[in-house]
Design a protein around this motif. Structure first.
Motif, PDB file in Angstrom:
ATOM      1  N   ARG A 185      42.593  22.185  30.539  1.00 48.78           N
ATOM      2  CA  ARG A 185      42.013  23.468  30.009  1.00 48.78           C
ATOM      3  C   ARG A 185      42.574  23.840  28.818  1.00 48.78           C
ATOM      4  O   ARG A 185      41.928  24.192  27.690  1.00 48.78           O
ATOM      5  N   ALA A 229      43.265  21.842  26.483  1.00 49.68           N
ATOM      6  CA  ALA A 229      42.493  21.182  25.504  1.00 49.68           C
ATOM      7  C   ALA A 229      41.096  21.826  24.890  1.00 49.68           C
ATOM      8  O   ALA A 229      40.852  21.760  23.921  1.00 49.68           O
ATOM      9  N   GLU A 230      40.611  22.314  26.273  1.00 48.59           N
ATOM     10  CA  GLU A 230      39.401  22.856  25.963  1.00 48.59           C
ATOM     11  C   GLU A 230      39.449  24.316  25.256  1.00 48.59           C
ATOM     12  O   GLU A 230      38.729  24.556  24.302  1.00 48.59           O
ATOM     13  N   GLU A 233      42.211  24.558  22.985  1.00 46.76           N
ATOM     14  CA  GLU A 233      42.182  24.372  21.507  1.00 46.76           C
ATOM     15  C   GLU A 233      41.064  23.875  20.716  1.00 46.76           C
ATOM     16  O   GLU A 233      40.851  24.247  19.584  1.00 46.76           O
ATOM     17  N   LYS A 234      40.243  23.277  21.387  1.00 46.71           N
ATOM     18  CA  LYS A 234      38.811  22.799  20.495  1.00 46.71           C
ATOM     19  C   LYS A 234      38.169  23.948  20.536  1.00 46.71           C
ATOM     20  O   LYS A 234      37.545  24.242  19.332  1.00 46.71           O
ATOM     21  N   ALA A 235      38.029  25.015  21.345  1.00 42.96           N
ATOM     22  CA  ALA A 235      37.241  26.201  21.198  1.00 42.96           C
ATOM     23  C   ALA A 235      38.047  26.913  19.953  1.00 42.96           C
ATOM     24  O   ALA A 235      37.119  27.871  18.929  1.00 42.96           O
ATOM     25  N   ALA A 273      39.680  25.779  17.431  1.00 40.28           N
ATOM     26  CA  ALA A 273      39.509  25.058  16.198  1.00 40.28           C
ATOM     27  C   ALA A 273      37.923  25.642  15.692  1.00 40.28           C
ATOM     28  O   ALA A 273      37.959  25.906  14.422  1.00 40.28           O
ATOM     29  N   ALA A 274      36.857  25.470  16.762  1.00 41.53           N
ATOM     30  CA  ALA A 274      35.917  25.788  16.374  1.00 41.53           C
ATOM     31  C   ALA A 274      35.422  27.307  15.648  1.00 41.53           C
ATOM     32  O   ALA A 274      34.910  27.614  14.778  1.00 41.53           O
ATOM     33  N   LYS A 275      36.176  28.155  16.373  1.00 39.39           N
ATOM     34  CA  LYS A 275      36.127  29.581  15.896  1.00 39.39           C
ATOM     35  C   LYS A 275      37.086  30.011  14.604  1.00 39.39           C
ATOM     36  O   LYS A 275      36.425  30.713  13.446  1.00 39.39           O
ATOM     37  N   GLU A 276      37.906  29.103  14.371  1.00 42.57           N
ATOM     38  CA  GLU A 276      38.743  29.245  12.998  1.00 42.57           C
ATOM     39  C   GLU A 276      38.021  28.530  12.081  1.00 42.57           C
ATOM     40  O   GLU A 276      37.727  29.120  10.780  1.00 42.57           O
ATOM     41  N   LYS A 277      37.045  27.619  12.479  1.00 41.75           N
ATOM     42  CA  LYS A 277      36.261  27.022  11.229  1.00 41.75           C
ATOM     43  C   LYS A 277      35.036  27.993  10.864  1.00 41.75           C
ATOM     44  O   LYS A 277      34.722  28.171   9.871  1.00 41.75           O
TER      45      LYS A 277
END
Length: 96
Positions: A36, A38-39, A41-43, A45-49
């Motif tokens: 969870r 990891a999921e 953190e991935k989300a 990173a996508a939002k920060e981008k």
């Protein structure tokens, strides 16, 4: 007396199995939590981008607006000054 020792051993054995079962459950919960994290953190990173992209687009729109409106020359000057400062920083970094 030997019967009570056998009872003690059986109770101890039952408690050990229970502890092993609890430990296995906690390990599984820990693994699920790691997935969870990891999921998330991935989300994140996508939002920060996405936020960086939107901020960049916003700056471009401000710049375009400043140059397109002739009556708002102060805003255009501010934007030009900001761009010049950024270029100066880049040149300074290249010279190092």
């Amino acid at each position: 007396m030997s019967e009570s020792r056998i009872d003690i051993v059986f109770r101890l054995k039952a408690k050990v199995y229970r502890l092993i079962s609890i430990c296995d459950g906690l390990k599984e919960k820990h693994d699920q939590s790691l997935l969870r994290i990891a999921e998330l953190e991935k989300a994140l990173a996508a939002k920060e981008k996405e936020v960086r992209g939107l901020m960049n687009e916003n700056e471009k729109l401000k710049l375009a607006k400043a140059f397109s409106s002739s009556d708002d020359s102060k805003e255009a000057k501010v934007q030009i000054s900001k761009i010049v400062r950024e270029i100066d920083k880049c040149i300074a970094l290249l010279n190092k």
